[in-house]
Design an enzyme around this catalytic site. Structure first.
Site, PDB file in Angstrom:
ATOM      1  N   ASP A  79      11.001  -9.816 -15.933  1.00 21.23           N
ATOM      2  CA  ASP A  79      11.974  -8.734 -16.123  1.00 21.23           C
ATOM      3  C   ASP A  79      13.044  -8.928 -15.057  1.00 21.23           C
ATOM      4  OD1 ASP A  79      13.167  -6.359 -16.980  1.00 21.23           O
ATOM      5  OD2 ASP A  79      12.114  -5.210 -15.441  1.00 21.23           O
ATOM      6  N   GLU A 135      13.604 -11.166 -20.522  1.00 20.88           N
ATOM      7  CA  GLU A 135      14.328 -10.148 -21.290  1.00 20.88           C
ATOM      8  C   GLU A 135      15.758 -10.606 -21.516  1.00 20.88           C
ATOM      9  OE1 GLU A 135      13.274  -5.792 -20.962  1.00 20.88           O
ATOM     10  OE2 GLU A 135      15.287  -5.779 -20.147  1.00 20.88           O
ATOM     11  N   ASP A 146       8.950  -2.253 -13.066  1.00 23.83           N
ATOM     12  CA  ASP A 146       9.382  -3.637 -13.277  1.00 23.83           C
ATOM     13  C   ASP A 146       8.180  -4.550 -13.496  1.00 23.83           C
ATOM     14  OD1 ASP A 146      12.363  -3.179 -12.066  1.00 23.83           O
ATOM     15  OD2 ASP A 146      10.821  -2.100 -10.951  1.00 23.83           O
TER      16      ASP A 146
END
Lengths: 208, 208
Positions: free
Chosen positions: B7, B68, B141
């Site tokens: 992430d 992502e 996260d």
């Protein structure tokens, strides 16, 4: 001082290396454009660009890296790609222990043309004059990379260095107070334009 | 198959590693968050994150990296930083010869909760259930990185691989046709929710 300017881009990434004596005089060392095809996987494109950046750092041994500060534009997709390329260029600077300068597109335009909203062709022309080249650097990404390097030399590293550790880089590249006879006609022209724009407090005049 | 999900973020970059047997069952190998301080120069922040990514790849030896896909949000500045981090993660995948998967935030949410607009807390809770952890992974996260890895395992690499060279990665990680008894209650719940949302053709239902 040797400055490597990078105009980050996925399809064309401009790499320009200039030598500055600390005054207005500046000369071109090399210029190149790393190209990748949109059909390639994005991480492989980044690796190709990375290899070109690494090669240029190892071969030309710059003292500092300058890269365009990426902003969101109308095209979000291309901004993301541009920021990804900027990221790997910044990483390359850190890995090589080089100070990093970041300049916005309008700062770069103002530095080389005296107008923060100058057209791309004008930037190309002024880069040619400042570096006393026989013809304008092509493609534009090449000219832009050189413009970023020139901007870094003239705007001064100290003010805009994205670096907290390298105090020795202090005043190098600051705008020289005494602009002597070692200027080409184009450089003198630019210096005059800059003085004028400063006097009128208009570094970034509006488009007519 | 061992999947490393990332992430991307400048202040907190989540790194989650999961092991998937190709079915619905999936287990956590490790999770970490690389943190950097906003006071640091951005290229030094990127280098710190790079080191964490490199360490995780060398230590945990994932078969694939999933990251992502960054989109422009309201905060342009943070998007640029996020895209820069994504860029170095993608570069790390290419340098290590790893295939790269990219998934949008709503694809990740839909994969783990059945709802592409799920709240962050819901993602965190489902990651805990899917991986049968004693408590939800913190900070978010960390949960997000694990969610990206789970998403990659379940959505199937073949459909979304940003990779042109690795044909051998073909069907690995595709949604299994037969969902057997090797499911935890949470996994069975998820599978049912997914079947339902498919039947109603609503992978990303509107918020009530």
């Amino acid at each position: 001082m040797r400055i490597m300017g990078v105009d980050p881009g996925m399809t064309r990434c401009g790499i320009g290396i200039v030598e500055s004596n600390g005054g207005r005089r500046i000369s071109m060392v090399a210029v190149d454009v790393a190209r990748t095809k949109p059909e390639m996987a994005p991480h492989h494109r980044l690796l190709m660009i990375w290899n070109a950046i690494e090669h240029a750092i190892k071969f030309y041994k710059p003292d500092v890296l300058a890269v365009e500060r990426v902003f969101a534009q109308e095209n979000v997709r291309s901004v993301t790609g541009t920021a990804q390329v900027a990221g790997i260029v910044m990483l390359a600077a850190a890995q090589s222990g080089l100070p990093l300068g970041m300049h916005t597109p309008s700062e770069v335009k103002a530095a080389v043309t005296g107008n923060g909203r100058a057209e791309k062709a004008q930037v190309q022309l002024m880069v040619q004059r400042i570096l006393t080249l026989d013809e304008p650097p092509r493609p534009r990404d090449a000219a832009d990379a050189l413009a970023i390097a020139i901007c870094h030399a003239w705007r001064g590293g100290a003010l805009h260095m994205e670096d907290t550790d390298r105090s020795q880089h202090g005043g190098a590249g600051m705008l020289p107070r005494a602009e002597g006879e070692d200027l080409t006609p184009a450089q003198r022209m630019w210096a005059n334009a800059e003085r004028l724009s400063r006097r009128h407090g208009a570094v970034e005049p509006k488009k007519p």
